[in-house]
Design a protein around this motif. Structure first.
Motif, PDB file in Angstrom:
ATOM      1  N   VAL A 172       0.932  -1.133  -0.107  1.00  0.00           N
ATOM      2  CA  VAL A 172      -0.080   0.422   0.235  1.00  0.00           C
ATOM      3  C   VAL A 172       1.071   1.262  -0.273  1.00  0.00           C
ATOM      4  CG1 VAL A 172      -1.686   1.365   1.520  1.00  0.00           C
ATOM      5  CG2 VAL A 172      -1.944  -1.360   1.029  1.00  0.00           C
ATOM      6  N   ARG A 173       2.222   1.242   0.518  1.00  0.00           N
ATOM      7  CA  ARG A 173       2.662   2.050   1.196  1.00  0.00           C
ATOM      8  C   ARG A 173       3.551   2.969  -0.923  1.00  0.00           C
ATOM      9  NH1 ARG A 173       6.651   1.625   5.212  1.00  0.00           N
ATOM     10  NH2 ARG A 173       4.976   2.619   6.873  1.00  0.00           N
ATOM     11  N   ALA A 180       3.630  -2.580  14.730  1.00  0.00           N
ATOM     12  CA  ALA A 180       3.775  -2.743  12.978  1.00  0.00           C
ATOM     13  C   ALA A 180       2.039  -2.195  12.980  1.00  0.00           C
ATOM     14  CB  ALA A 180       4.157  -4.281  13.016  1.00  0.00           C
ATOM     15  N   VAL A 181       1.015  -2.484  13.805  1.00  0.00           N
ATOM     16  CA  VAL A 181      -0.053  -2.532  14.026  1.00  0.00           C
ATOM     17  C   VAL A 181      -0.437  -0.721  13.535  1.00  0.00           C
ATOM     18  CG1 VAL A 181      -2.244  -2.170  15.001  1.00  0.00           C
ATOM     19  CG2 VAL A 181      -1.165  -4.582  14.966  1.00  0.00           C
ATOM     20  N   GLU A 182       0.519   0.196  14.242  1.00  0.00           N
ATOM     21  CA  GLU A 182       0.386   1.233  14.376  1.00  0.00           C
ATOM     22  C   GLU A 182       1.058   1.580  12.566  1.00  0.00           C
ATOM     23  OE1 GLU A 182       2.388   5.013  16.510  1.00  0.00           O
ATOM     24  OE2 GLU A 182       1.773   3.138  17.373  1.00  0.00           O
ATOM     25  N   ALA A 231      -1.083   3.539  10.065  1.00  0.00           N
ATOM     26  CA  ALA A 231      -0.570   4.428   9.216  1.00  0.00           C
ATOM     27  C   ALA A 231      -1.306   4.932   7.375  1.00  0.00           C
ATOM     28  CB  ALA A 231       0.507   5.822  10.249  1.00  0.00           C
ATOM     29  N   VAL A 232      -0.279   3.683   7.281  1.00  0.00           N
ATOM     30  CA  VAL A 232      -0.012   3.877   6.157  1.00  0.00           C
ATOM     31  C   VAL A 232      -1.585   4.002   5.438  1.00  0.00           C
ATOM     32  CG1 VAL A 232       0.442   2.307   4.035  1.00  0.00           C
ATOM     33  CG2 VAL A 232       2.287   3.007   5.768  1.00  0.00           C
ATOM     34  N   THR A 241      -3.200   6.900   5.539  1.00  0.00           N
ATOM     35  CA  THR A 241      -2.939   8.317   4.174  1.00  0.00           C
ATOM     36  C   THR A 241      -3.407   7.524   2.842  1.00  0.00           C
ATOM     37  OG1 THR A 241      -1.012   8.355   5.989  1.00  0.00           O
ATOM     38  CG2 THR A 241      -1.002   8.504   3.085  1.00  0.00           C
ATOM     39  N   ALA A 242      -3.822   6.243   3.032  1.00  0.00           N
ATOM     40  CA  ALA A 242      -3.958   5.580   1.372  1.00  0.00           C
ATOM     41  C   ALA A 242      -5.663   6.389   1.486  1.00  0.00           C
ATOM     42  CB  ALA A 242      -3.789   4.707   1.105  1.00  0.00           C
ATOM     43  N   ARG A 243      -6.159   5.965   2.339  1.00  0.00           N
ATOM     44  CA  ARG A 243      -7.792   6.169   2.409  1.00  0.00           C
ATOM     45  C   ARG A 243      -7.664   8.166   1.987  1.00  0.00           C
ATOM     46  NH1 ARG A 243     -11.740   4.112   6.582  1.00  0.00           N
ATOM     47  NH2 ARG A 243     -12.922   3.471   4.148  1.00  0.00           N
ATOM     48  N   THR A 244      -7.138   8.604   2.744  1.00  0.00           N
ATOM     49  CA  THR A 244      -7.162  10.421   2.591  1.00  0.00           C
ATOM     50  C   THR A 244      -6.933  10.412   1.487  1.00  0.00           C
ATOM     51  OG1 THR A 244      -7.269  10.415   4.611  1.00  0.00           O
ATOM     52  CG2 THR A 244      -6.482  12.141   3.423  1.00  0.00           C
TER      53      THR A 244
END
Length: 157
Positions: free
Chosen positions: A40-41, A97-99, A103-104, A107-110
């Protein structure tokens, strides 16, 4: 392999087996999350979300393992105190790792929401007639609504 919720630790071997099972599930889930985060990143959403069923199954097994560990906390502390400390440290790393994954994904959703909003605005402007270069709308007997139709899109990637 999901743990039986009625599992009770009664000796050191049972305690070690419980710790090993929870650690194994946590590590498998962490590797799936790391792969998802990596894809996703860099914008490979289809690949990143491909293992959602495996992630859901591992997350369920992990939560069930934590519940079994909580129910056997006294026995685990008695029979495998080193395993408990190992599990706590691994859980802290897993939480990081979950955090990072959240976050990624956030960001993808935004970014995707911003793209959809700008696309909708562009489509709305394209449907606005112009008179002498100025955007104009004819009066509507139905009120001041948007003259263009609704924007629809597919949620499948």
């Amino acid at each position: 392999m999901p743990l039986n919720p009625a599992f009770r630790v009664s000796d050191r071997a049972g305690a070690d087996a419980l710790v090993a099972e929870v650690m194994s599930t946590m590590q498998a889930l962490e590797s799936v999350l790391a792969a998802e985060t990596g894809h996703v990143r860099v914008g490979r959403l289809r690949e990143g979300l491909a293992e959602s069923e495996a992630k859901a199954a591992l997350a369920g097994a992990y939560l069930q393992g934590l519940e079994v560990a909580k129910a056997n906390a006294v026995a685990l502390a008695r029979f495998a105190p080193a395993g408990v400390e190992l599990l706590k440290g691994a859980h802290r790393r897993f939480a990081q790792a979950v955090e990072a994954n959240q976050a990624v994904l956030g960001t993808a959703r935004t970014v995707s929401e911003g793209l959809i909003k700008s696309l909708a605005a562009d489509l709305g402007r394209a449907n606005t007639p112009s008179v002498y270069g100025q955007p104009s709308r004819a009066p509507s007997p139905y009120g001041r609504g948007n003259a263009s139709g609704p924007l629809s899109f597919s949620r499948t990637l």
